[in-house]
Write a protein that holds these residues in place. Sequence first.
Motif, PDB file in Angstrom:
ATOM      1  N   GLN A  31      32.688  44.920  34.020  1.00 41.16           N
ATOM      2  CA  GLN A  31      32.620  43.689  34.805  1.00 41.16           C
ATOM      3  C   GLN A  31      33.501  43.788  36.041  1.00 41.16           C
ATOM      4  N   THR A  32      32.888  43.686  37.171  1.00 41.10           N
ATOM      5  CA  THR A  32      33.638  43.685  38.429  1.00 41.10           C
ATOM      6  C   THR A  32      33.501  42.360  39.179  1.00 41.10           C
ATOM      7  N   MET A  33      32.528  41.524  38.777  1.00 43.20           N
ATOM      8  CA  MET A  33      32.344  40.208  39.414  1.00 43.20           C
ATOM      9  C   MET A  33      32.050  39.169  38.332  1.00 43.20           C
ATOM     10  N   ILE A  34      32.751  38.059  38.377  1.00 41.54           N
ATOM     11  CA  ILE A  34      32.585  36.991  37.400  1.00 41.54           C
ATOM     12  C   ILE A  34      32.517  35.663  38.158  1.00 41.54           C
ATOM     13  N   THR A  35      31.570  34.803  37.746  1.00 40.65           N
ATOM     14  CA  THR A  35      31.417  33.474  38.339  1.00 40.65           C
ATOM     15  C   THR A  35      31.565  32.421  37.252  1.00 40.65           C
ATOM     16  N   LEU A  44      39.428  37.744  31.898  1.00 41.32           N
ATOM     17  CA  LEU A  44      39.428  38.929  32.765  1.00 41.32           C
ATOM     18  C   LEU A  44      39.848  40.134  31.926  1.00 41.32           C
ATOM     19  N   PRO A  45      38.908  41.098  31.665  1.00 43.39           N
ATOM     20  CA  PRO A  45      39.219  42.228  30.761  1.00 43.39           C
ATOM     21  C   PRO A  45      40.044  43.319  31.441  1.00 43.39           C
ATOM     22  N   CYS A  46      40.917  43.924  30.646  1.00 45.09           N
ATOM     23  CA  CYS A  46      41.683  45.097  31.099  1.00 45.09           C
ATOM     24  C   CYS A  46      42.139  45.870  29.856  1.00 45.09           C
ATOM     25  N   VAL A  47      41.284  46.796  29.404  1.00 50.87           N
ATOM     26  CA  VAL A  47      41.566  47.612  28.220  1.00 50.87           C
ATOM     27  C   VAL A  47      41.891  49.037  28.681  1.00 50.87           C
ATOM     28  N   PHE A  48      42.930  49.632  28.115  1.00 43.83           N
ATOM     29  CA  PHE A  48      43.395  50.951  28.581  1.00 43.83           C
ATOM     30  C   PHE A  48      43.824  51.808  27.381  1.00 43.83           C
ATOM     31  N   THR A  49      43.990  53.098  27.688  1.00 50.34           N
ATOM     32  CA  THR A  49      44.519  54.061  26.709  1.00 50.34           C
ATOM     33  C   THR A  49      45.672  54.819  27.338  1.00 50.34           C
ATOM     34  N   LEU A  50      46.614  55.222  26.509  1.00 43.36           N
ATOM     35  CA  LEU A  50      47.791  55.946  26.974  1.00 43.36           C
ATOM     36  C   LEU A  50      47.713  57.418  26.553  1.00 43.36           C
ATOM     37  N   SER A  51      48.361  58.259  27.319  1.00 40.00           N
ATOM     38  CA  SER A  51      48.416  59.682  27.007  1.00 40.00           C
ATOM     39  C   SER A  51      49.704  59.993  26.260  1.00 40.00           C
ATOM     40  N   GLN A  52      49.644  61.034  25.470  1.00 37.60           N
ATOM     41  CA  GLN A  52      50.840  61.439  24.715  1.00 37.60           C
ATOM     42  C   GLN A  52      51.915  61.988  25.628  1.00 37.60           C
ATOM     43  N   GLN A  53      51.502  62.465  26.800  1.00 40.11           N
ATOM     44  CA  GLN A  53      52.499  63.013  27.729  1.00 40.11           C
ATOM     45  C   GLN A  53      53.304  61.931  28.429  1.00 40.11           C
TER      46      GLN A  53
END
Length: 366
Positions: A31-35, A44-53
């Motif tokens: 989703q880049t545009m929401i009305t 407003l979504p924001c899901v992330f992953t982290l690196s082991q480094q």
Amino acid sequence: MESPPLLRLLWTLLLLRADLSEGVTITSTDQTMITKAQGERVTLPCVFTLSQQDEGQLDIEWIILQPNDEQTVIMYHRDKVYDEYKTAGRVAFVNPNPASGDATIDILNLKPTDAGTYQCKVRNPPSVQTQRIQLTVLVKPTKTKCYVEGSQEIGTDVTLKCNSEEGSPIISYYWKKATGTEELPATSISNTGTGDLLMKNASQIYSGIYKCTSSNRVGTDECSLELNVTPPVNKAGRIAGAIIGTLLGLLLLAFFIFCCFKKQREKKYEKEVHHDIREDVPPPKSRASTARSYIGSNRSSLGSMSPSNMDGYAKTQYNKVPSEEFERAPVQTPNFQPPKVAAPNLSRMGAIPVMIPAQSKDGSIV
């Protein structure tokens, strides 16, 4: 010795996987545009992953980008949430622990000023990733009003109007008939942009209840009215009635002015007559008293005379009482005088002397 192409391809994939495994990666990029509508809630979504480094301190920040500035909306820093910014009290992380990989936020009770470009920034040194979402906040159509413009007579062109006082563009208007066949007349022309419904050469079958619906991307609103097409009114009779009414009004005004003028003249005449009476007419009581005095004096004189001296008065009737006319009018024979008698004779006859007051020419006592 040159390596075969297959080995080179495998080596490239391994290097690419190694690069992808390093640092932060945001995966919610659908989703880049929401009305949304004013007053609603938006996620407003924001899901992330982290690196082991990545071994640095994790920081998450949501900001709204303005044309010449940017403002912080909410922040996660050193295991603590900071939300005392522009949308204080209306924004929060969906996950109580954003460090677990979910930095999605909710904004409650949206306002038109909340519209803009939002950016989610996830920083875990040395890696930093961002994601942007365009939020549009629209206002639903409200306070929609319906009314008829022009005459509702048979044979005329009738226009139905529909308008929403509030609402974000673009607003579209749709008319329909709520009674009868629920179909618009064949001669009707509808304008969805302005909300006008024109019906040419109206007839009585056009009468009924009409409903208008205003809508935009986030909501709708409605209004209705009743159309009553009637036979034409006798305009000539109306005009004649108006003229007659105007003439009657002018006549009443003229009569009122005449009465006021007449009354004013009567008052002026009464004042003039009253002034003349006070200055010119003598008081009537003076004449009556003068006449009585004159008669009394004559009677006194006659009573003092002897019978021998009254021969000359035999023809004159003094024994009659004067009438009211005599009292009101002066004596018509002022030249009459009784015969003179000597004073010694009067005394021998027992007469009493009487003083007769003097009188003026008009009969007044001096």
